[in-house]
Scaffold this motif. Structure first.
Motif, PDB file in Angstrom:
ATOM      1  N   TRP A 122      39.396  50.916 106.106  1.00 19.52           N
ATOM      2  CA  TRP A 122      40.210  50.257 105.087  1.00 19.52           C
ATOM      3  C   TRP A 122      40.212  51.084 103.801  1.00 19.52           C
ATOM      4  N   TRP A 123      39.037  51.558 103.371  1.00 22.18           N
ATOM      5  CA  TRP A 123      38.933  52.266 102.102  1.00 22.18           C
ATOM      6  C   TRP A 123      39.538  53.658 102.153  1.00 22.18           C
ATOM      7  N   THR A 124      39.396  54.349 103.284  1.00 17.97           N
ATOM      8  CA  THR A 124      39.853  55.743 103.354  1.00 17.97           C
ATOM      9  C   THR A 124      41.260  55.902 103.897  1.00 17.97           C
ATOM     10  N   VAL A 125      41.763  54.921 104.648  1.00 15.45           N
ATOM     11  CA  VAL A 125      43.095  55.062 105.244  1.00 15.45           C
ATOM     12  C   VAL A 125      44.079  54.040 104.688  1.00 15.45           C
ATOM     13  N   THR A 126      43.739  52.761 104.800  1.00 18.63           N
ATOM     14  CA  THR A 126      44.696  51.708 104.431  1.00 18.63           C
ATOM     15  C   THR A 126      44.995  51.694 102.938  1.00 18.63           C
ATOM     16  N   VAL A 127      43.958  51.739 102.111  1.00 19.21           N
ATOM     17  CA  VAL A 127      44.169  51.674 100.659  1.00 19.21           C
ATOM     18  C   VAL A 127      45.004  52.861 100.163  1.00 19.21           C
ATOM     19  N   PRO A 128      44.688  54.121 100.520  1.00 16.41           N
ATOM     20  CA  PRO A 128      45.551  55.221 100.040  1.00 16.41           C
ATOM     21  C   PRO A 128      46.997  55.120 100.524  1.00 16.41           C
ATOM     22  N   GLU A 129      47.194  54.682 101.770  1.00 17.77           N
ATOM     23  CA  GLU A 129      48.565  54.536 102.269  1.00 17.77           C
ATOM     24  C   GLU A 129      49.339  53.490 101.471  1.00 17.77           C
ATOM     25  N   LYS A 130      48.709  52.362 101.208  1.00 16.30           N
ATOM     26  CA  LYS A 130      49.393  51.305 100.456  1.00 16.30           C
ATOM     27  C   LYS A 130      49.636  51.715  99.007  1.00 16.30           C
ATOM     28  N   ARG A 131      48.693  52.455  98.422  1.00 19.76           N
ATOM     29  CA  ARG A 131      48.913  52.932  97.052  1.00 19.76           C
ATOM     30  C   ARG A 131      50.108  53.871  96.993  1.00 19.76           C
ATOM     31  N   LEU A 132      50.223  54.753  97.977  1.00 22.48           N
ATOM     32  CA  LEU A 132      51.364  55.663  98.025  1.00 22.48           C
ATOM     33  C   LEU A 132      52.664  54.886  98.241  1.00 22.48           C
ATOM     34  N   GLU A 133      52.619  53.897  99.119  1.00 22.89           N
ATOM     35  CA  GLU A 133      53.801  53.074  99.379  1.00 22.89           C
ATOM     36  C   GLU A 133      54.230  52.314  98.122  1.00 22.89           C
ATOM     37  N   ILE A 134      53.286  51.768  97.385  1.00 25.17           N
ATOM     38  CA  ILE A 134      53.612  51.045  96.149  1.00 25.17           C
ATOM     39  C   ILE A 134      54.150  51.997  95.096  1.00 25.17           C
ATOM     40  N   SER A 135      53.548  53.169  95.014  1.00 23.24           N
ATOM     41  CA  SER A 135      54.021  54.158  94.041  1.00 23.24           C
ATOM     42  C   SER A 135      55.473  54.533  94.300  1.00 23.24           C
ATOM     43  N   ARG A 136      55.812  54.763  95.557  1.00 25.71           N
ATOM     44  CA  ARG A 136      57.198  55.101  95.903  1.00 25.71           C
ATOM     45  C   ARG A 136      58.136  53.933  95.610  1.00 25.71           C
ATOM     46  N   SER A 137      57.679  52.709  95.913  1.00 20.92           N
ATOM     47  CA  SER A 137      58.517  51.539  95.696  1.00 20.92           C
ATOM     48  C   SER A 137      58.717  51.270  94.206  1.00 20.92           C
ATOM     49  N   LYS A 138      57.722  51.606  93.382  1.00 19.35           N
ATOM     50  CA  LYS A 138      57.872  51.420  91.936  1.00 19.35           C
ATOM     51  C   LYS A 138      58.899  52.381  91.355  1.00 19.35           C
ATOM     52  N   LYS A 139      59.017  53.567  91.933  1.00 20.55           N
ATOM     53  CA  LYS A 139      59.951  54.569  91.396  1.00 20.55           C
ATOM     54  C   LYS A 139      61.379  54.324  91.865  1.00 20.55           C
ATOM     55  N   ARG A 140      61.552  54.003  93.135  1.00 17.35           N
ATOM     56  CA  ARG A 140      62.902  53.810  93.669  1.00 17.35           C
ATOM     57  C   ARG A 140      62.845  52.952  94.932  1.00 17.35           C
ATOM     58  N   GLY A 141      62.695  51.684  94.726  1.00 19.25           N
ATOM     59  CA  GLY A 141      62.610  50.795  95.884  1.00 19.25           C
ATOM     60  C   GLY A 141      62.716  49.341  95.473  1.00 19.25           C
ATOM     61  N   GLU A 142      62.254  48.499  96.345  1.00 21.51           N
ATOM     62  CA  GLU A 142      62.335  47.060  96.123  1.00 21.51           C
ATOM     63  C   GLU A 142      61.501  46.632  94.920  1.00 21.51           C
ATOM     64  N   LEU A 143      60.343  47.234  94.750  1.00 18.90           N
ATOM     65  CA  LEU A 143      59.475  46.878  93.629  1.00 18.90           C
ATOM     66  C   LEU A 143      60.093  47.288  92.292  1.00 18.90           C
TER      67      LEU A 143
END
Length: 177
Positions: free
Chosen positions: A70-91
């Protein structure tokens, strides 16, 4: 017909006889318990079986592996996904709507629409503006906000403990009077 009625009364009497005898009998006297003495040997601990230790180690190992994944795979993936969504996405669309609602409320979290969402996302809407600390006795840091799940869970656990203690006291008072 008379025989069946007599037979049913006899069966009823026979079925109720043990209960009637037990009800009228004197209550049984509990045997006196003998207290253990030092000479009797007392308590001797038994060794833990190896299978129990292996089972506990397996649970701890699987839990540790899940936490590491969870700490090494899931959290970094979700952080990257949120970062992309904050720049140009649903978020980004949600943040734009919240920014418009924040502008209508003149920057006050206590006024306007979608107050809870604006308060939770204050860090993203206005990165230079920090939220008030959730626990004033702790140092002001990024973790000391009301939307921190660790602080929220700790507060809920503490509140449940206090409520349980108060409930037990109330029950003791009611039963005592």
């Amino acid at each position: 017909r008379r025989r069946t009625m007599l037979a049913s009364k006899l069966l009823l009497a026979l079925s109720l006889a043990p209960a009637a005898l037990a009800f009228h009998a004197a209550p049984p006297v509990a045997p006196r318990r003998r207290l253990p003495t030092r000479a009797s040997g007392g308590f001797e601990p038994s060794p833990v079986e190896a299978s129990v230790i292996f089972q506990q180690l397996a649970v701890v190992g699987v839990s540790g592996a899940a936490a590491a994944f969870w700490w090494t795979v899931t959290v970094p993936e979700k952080r990257l996904e949120i970062s992309r969504s904050k720049k140009r996405g649903e978020l980004k669309d949600v943040l734009d709507e919240l920014a418009a609602a924040d502008a209508e409320a003149e920057g006050s979290v206590l006024r306007g629409d979608r107050r809870v969402a604006r308060w939770l996302l204050t860090d993203w809407l206005a990165p230079d503006q920090r939220k008030e600390p959730a626990l004033p006795m702790l140092p002001q840091g990024k973790f000391n906000s009301g939307d921190n799940p660790i602080l929220a869970a700790g507060a809920l656990i503490l509140a449940a403990g206090v409520a349980n203690a108060l409930g037990e006291r109330a029950v003791d008072l009611v039963q005592g009077s």
